[in-house]
Scaffold this active site. Sequence first.
Site, short mmCIF file in Angstrom:
data_model
loop_
_atom_site.label_atom_id
_atom_site.label_comp_id
_atom_site.label_asym_id
_atom_site.label_seq_id
_atom_site.Cartn_x
_atom_site.Cartn_y
_atom_site.Cartn_z
N LEU A 1 0.83 -1.20 0.00
CA LEU A 1 0.00 0.00 0.00
C LEU A 1 0.87 1.26 0.00
CD1 LEU A 1 -2.84 1.24 0.31
CD2 LEU A 1 -2.47 1.16 2.78
N ASP A 2 0.60 2.16 -0.91
CA ASP A 2 1.29 3.46 -0.97
C ASP A 2 2.79 3.33 -1.21
OD1 ASP A 2 -1.22 4.40 -0.38
OD2 ASP A 2 -0.75 4.97 1.67
#
Lengths: 298, 298, 298, 298
Positions: C241-242
Site C-alpha cells: 500500500l502506498d
Amino acid sequence: MKTFSTRVLKCGHSLYIYSMNSTLILITCTDKVGLVALITQLLARHNLNIIAMREFVDEGANRFFSRIESSGPGFDQQVLYDELKQALPEKAEISINPLTEKRIAVLVTKEYHCLADILVRDVFHTLGAKVCCVAGNYDALRSFTERFDIPFHFIDHSDKSKQEFEQELSEAVNAYQPDYVVLAKFMRILSSDFVSRYPNKIINIHHSFLPAFIGAGPYRQAFERGVKLIGATAHFVTNDLDEGPIIVQQTIPVNHTFGVSEMVIAGKEIEKSVLSKALQLVLQDRVFVAGNKTIIFE
Amino acid sequence: MKTFSTRVLKCGHSLYIYSMNSTLILITCTDKVGLVALITQLLARHNLNIIAMREFVDEGANRFFSRIESSGPGFDQQVLYDELKQALPEKAEISINPLTEKRIAVLVTKEYHCLADILVRDVFHTLGAKVCCVAGNYDALRSFTERFDIPFHFIDHSDKSKQEFEQELSEAVNAYQPDYVVLAKFMRILSSDFVSRYPNKIINIHHSFLPAFIGAGPYRQAFERGVKLIGATAHFVTNDLDEGPIIVQQTIPVNHTFGVSEMVIAGKEIEKSVLSKALQLVLQDRVFVAGNKTIIFE
Amino acid sequence: MKTFSTRVLKCGHSLYIYSMNSTLILITCTDKVGLVALITQLLARHNLNIIAMREFVDEGANRFFSRIESSGPGFDQQVLYDELKQALPEKAEISINPLTEKRIAVLVTKEYHCLADILVRDVFHTLGAKVCCVAGNYDALRSFTERFDIPFHFIDHSDKSKQEFEQELSEAVNAYQPDYVVLAKFMRILSSDFVSRYPNKIINIHHSFLPAFIGAGPYRQAFERGVKLIGATAHFVTNDLDEGPIIVQQTIPVNHTFGVSEMVIAGKEIEKSVLSKALQLVLQDRVFVAGNKTIIFE
Amino acid sequence: MKTFSTRVLKCGHSLYIYSMNSTLILITCTDKVGLVALITQLLARHNLNIIAMREFVDEGANRFFSRIESSGPGFDQQVLYDELKQALPEKAEISINPLTEKRIAVLVTKEYHCLADILVRDVFHTLGAKVCCVAGNYDALRSFTERFDIPFHFIDHSDKSKQEFEQELSEAVNAYQPDYVVLAKFMRILSSDFVSRYPNKIINIHHSFLPAFIGAGPYRQAFERGVKLIGATAHFVTNDLDEGPIIVQQTIPVNHTFGVSEMVIAGKEIEKSVLSKALQLVLQDRVFVAGNKTIIFE
C-alpha cells in the site's frame, strides 16, 4: 519615554521601512470576543495609527495572536504596555518594539552553503541580525568564517562525552548572549538538556521535506523510495528530534537521473533558500509558536 | 432585519464555512488616521466579533481598503450601514454581506479548456457562482455546454458589423442579468462601448504573462523570442486592450523542444488554472480594484 | 508490413505530431557496452532517421532503457523486431509502435474532481486514451459520468466480502478489456489478488506527498504536524500500500489558516493536476518501471 | 594521446563524476538523415561507450546539435576528431573534452548579491570555473572581493568617454584571458564594439522577466503595471540590448503590498538564483546558441 529610531525590516517577499515613529506590537492571549476592537481603541488613544494589522485565532487552543505595525507622533511605551496588560485576558504576552537587532550564534559541521548565505548577509547588514559567533564540531569552516571577521570556535566532539561536548559548546555560545542559535547544517543531535536552555530559540535546517525521511540519510532514503521531489524544512528545535514547529518548507523536482550525490547537491540550494527565508521571518518577529505549529504573519 | 443564512466560501487555498450569524463587510474610502479603530469599535457596538480583518492603504492614492469577516448573534444591517456611512470619510463605499450567489455569463470561441473547468465546478456547486449562460461566436462548444444543461447562444460575428455583433451579444447576455462576464478564451476584441457597460465586471484570461507579448499570437511571439517560461494572466477588461487590472498570473517552464503548438498545449493548463483562481478570488469578494491595479486579500 | 497512420501525442509540456511514417521504439535490456551504436545502426539500416532518442542506464540493476522516436519511408516492422531481438542481450523487451489508442477504466468513490478532468479530456480527444467505463463503490458519480455517454457501474461494497466486491469489480472492468485501470480517488484498498491481475497497469492518485502521511487521513496528519506544504503523488499500485513506483509528485503551500477542510479543498487541485500529468506520461509510453522506481523520458 | 583526468561536473540539478576515462563530445552541424547512427558508430569504433546522449534538430535552421557523455579505456582524440570532421557535413563544429576549468571575469557596479554567490562557490571550488578577476565601475565591492583573495579593478566611468571606459575595462579584463565575462548586476550598457569582442561569451542577469519591462527601471515598470509576478532573465549579451539568447528565467509572486523597493529586494533573490543556474549550465557545456535562442541539454 522611548527613543525612536529608523528601522528597516527585510523579508523574502517584503520590506518595511519604519519611519522615525513606527511601533511594532506583538500580542498573544486567550481569545475572547471584541479583542481587535479593544486593542485598536487603546492604540488610537495613544495616537498610534495602524499601518498593518494581522491576527489569528487558534480555535483548538482558544488563543489569539496579533502583530500590529503602527505609527504615531510619540507615546509612553510603558503606559501602553500597562494598559494592554490590564485590558487583555490574564497571562497575555505583550511585546512592544522588539525589533532591536538580534544576535545569532551559528553552529556548523563541514558544509558551507547555509553558513555562507548567513555570513554574506551579515557583512552587508541585510540579515536583520548580527552574527556574533560560529561554532563547529569540525574546524573545516574556520578560515571561511574568519574571512568575515567573525570569531570561530572549534569544539571537537570526538574526544569527549556528549555532555562534555554540549557543556563546552554552551559555554562558547553563551559568552556571546545570542538571541537565537542557528543550526546551519550542524550534524550532531543535541540533547534535551541543551535544547531546553533555548526554548523556541534554536532554528534548524533539516535536509528533507519533513515528516518524510525523518532521521539520518534523508537523501539516501529519498533515492531508495524513488521520489520525484526533494525538499528542506526549517523548524524550531524541540526535544523530539525532527518534530519541532515547522517555519518554512520548499521542494524541488528530481528525476531518475539523480543518484544520492546529485540529490545532495541539488538539496543544498533548497536548504540554503529555506533557512534564509525562515531566518528572515523569525528575525522580523513574524513567527509565533503555538504548540508544535507556527503562525506566520508574512 | 437581515435573515441569516449559512454560506460556504471557497478559495483556491482556503475555505470558510460561515455559521448562521457571520457577516462580511467590505469598505473602501479615503485614508485617515484611526480608521481601523473607528470601524472595529462600531462593529463591537453591534456585537460583531472580528474573525479575520485585512486592510491596505494605497499611499499613492490615499485610499483605504478593508475586508472584514465577523460574527455575532444578530444586528440591524441597515443601522450598521448608516453608522459606517456617517463615520467614514465622504464617498466611502461600504458593502455588507455581498455574498449572495453571483451569476456569471461565459463568452467563448472554440477552445474548451477554460469553459469546461467552469462548467464542472458549476455542476458540483463549487464555483461560488451560478453559470447562467454561455455565448459563443462559434457554435463549436454548444453540445459540450448543453451536456451541463446550460443554455448556449451562438452569435455569429462573420455576417455582421462589430456593433451589430456586440449588440446581439449584449442582448443575449443581459437577458440573464449576470454579475460578471467571463471571457473564457473569447477571441474577439470587445469595443469600449461594450466594455463600459460592465465596469470591472468583465474578467479575461490572456494567454501570456502580460505585459510581455501583448496582442495577437503571444505563443508565436514567445517562440520567436526563445523564452524559457510561458504564462497566463487573468485581468479585468478595460478600454485599453490587455491593460486592465491584473488579478492572477502564473508561469510554467518551456524549453527549446517546444514549438508554437507545444506552447499552446502547455499554455492551456496554465490558462485554465489562472482563470479558475481569479474567479475564486473575485467571487469571494477578495479583489478590490484600485486604478489599474488590484488589491487582493487572500 | 505495417500500415502507417498519423498520430498525435500530447504531453503536459510537449506535443509530437507524428507524420505518416513515424515510429516509436521502446527497449529495455541488460546493459552492455555499445548498445546505442548497435541500436542506431540497426535503425539506420531500415532507413529510420532518429528524431529524438533518450536512454538511461540503471547502474544498480545494470539495466538499459531507451525510447526512440524515428521516421522513415517505410520498413518491415517484424524484420526490425527480429533483428533487434537477436542483436540485444537475452530477455530484451522491445516494443515497436505501441501507440495505438489505449483504453482506460476509471474507478471512483464520491469525489468528482479527478474523474471530471479525465472525462473532459476524453470527450475532446486530448486524453491520449479512450475511457471505456467508470466504476464506483458509490453511485454518486453516475449522473455526471453519463453526461459524457460513458457507462457507469455501481458496485456496492457494503453488502459483500472484499473478495466478492473485487470479483464483481473485476468482472465489470474486464468486460471492457482496459489497458490501464485508473484509481481517480477510489477510496477502497485493493487486495494483492486484485492488484496482481494488472501488473504496472493500475495508476493511483494519493492525497499526500508520499512517503509522508502514508495511510488514512493524510490531510488530518498534515494539519496535526503543521506542515507548510501539502502534496499529491501519482503512482503505480503494487501489493505494498502506498509503496508503488512514483510517477509524478507536486506540492503547494499552505499556512496556519488552513484547517483540515481547507487542505482537502486545496489538495483537490493538486491531485487533479498530478494525476492528469501522470496519465499523459504513461499514455505516451514515456514511463518505464524499474523495480520500485520509474524512469521517465519527458 | 590525451591525458585522462577525473572531472567533477556540477549543475543545479545534477552532478556527473567523470571517471578517469570519460569523454565529453559536443557537435553542431547541418542536419541530415542518419547522423546519430553515424556518430555513435564512430564512437563505438574508438571503444567509447555512450553514457548519456542528447540531441536536437532545429528544423527551421536545419541544424543538428548533440552533447555526448561517453567513457572508454583510452583513444586517440585527434584521430576521433579528424574522423568526425570527415564524416559530418561541412562546417561541423566539434569539441572533444572542452571541460578543462574555465576562467571567468565578473563585472559589477554596487550590488553584492550575485557577486557574493559567485565568489562563495569559487572559494569552495563548486562554481565549475575559476574567477580570475572582478572589475567594477564603482569601488564599492572592492573590500568584499578582496576577502576572497580575488583581484578587484576599479574602472571609473564618470571621468571618461564610453570608448575610453570600455577600452580600460577591456584591458583590465583581457589581462586575465577569461573564457566568459559575467555581468553580475553591471549597470552600464556595453557598446557593440565591446560586445563583439566576446561573441556568446558575455552572460548578463537582467532584473525582469524579458521581454516584459525591457530597459531601465524594470521594477518601477512592474510596480506601475500592477503585475503579480516578477522575474529575472540570464542571457547572452548581443548588440541588441536585452535581446540576446535567453539561458534561464524564473518568476516569483508579488502582491499589492509590494512597492518598488520591496520588489527590488525580492528580485535580488531571484536574480542570484537565475544567474547561478545559468552559469552552471554554461560552464558544463550544456548550452548551445542557435540564432537568438539557446538549446540546453540539462
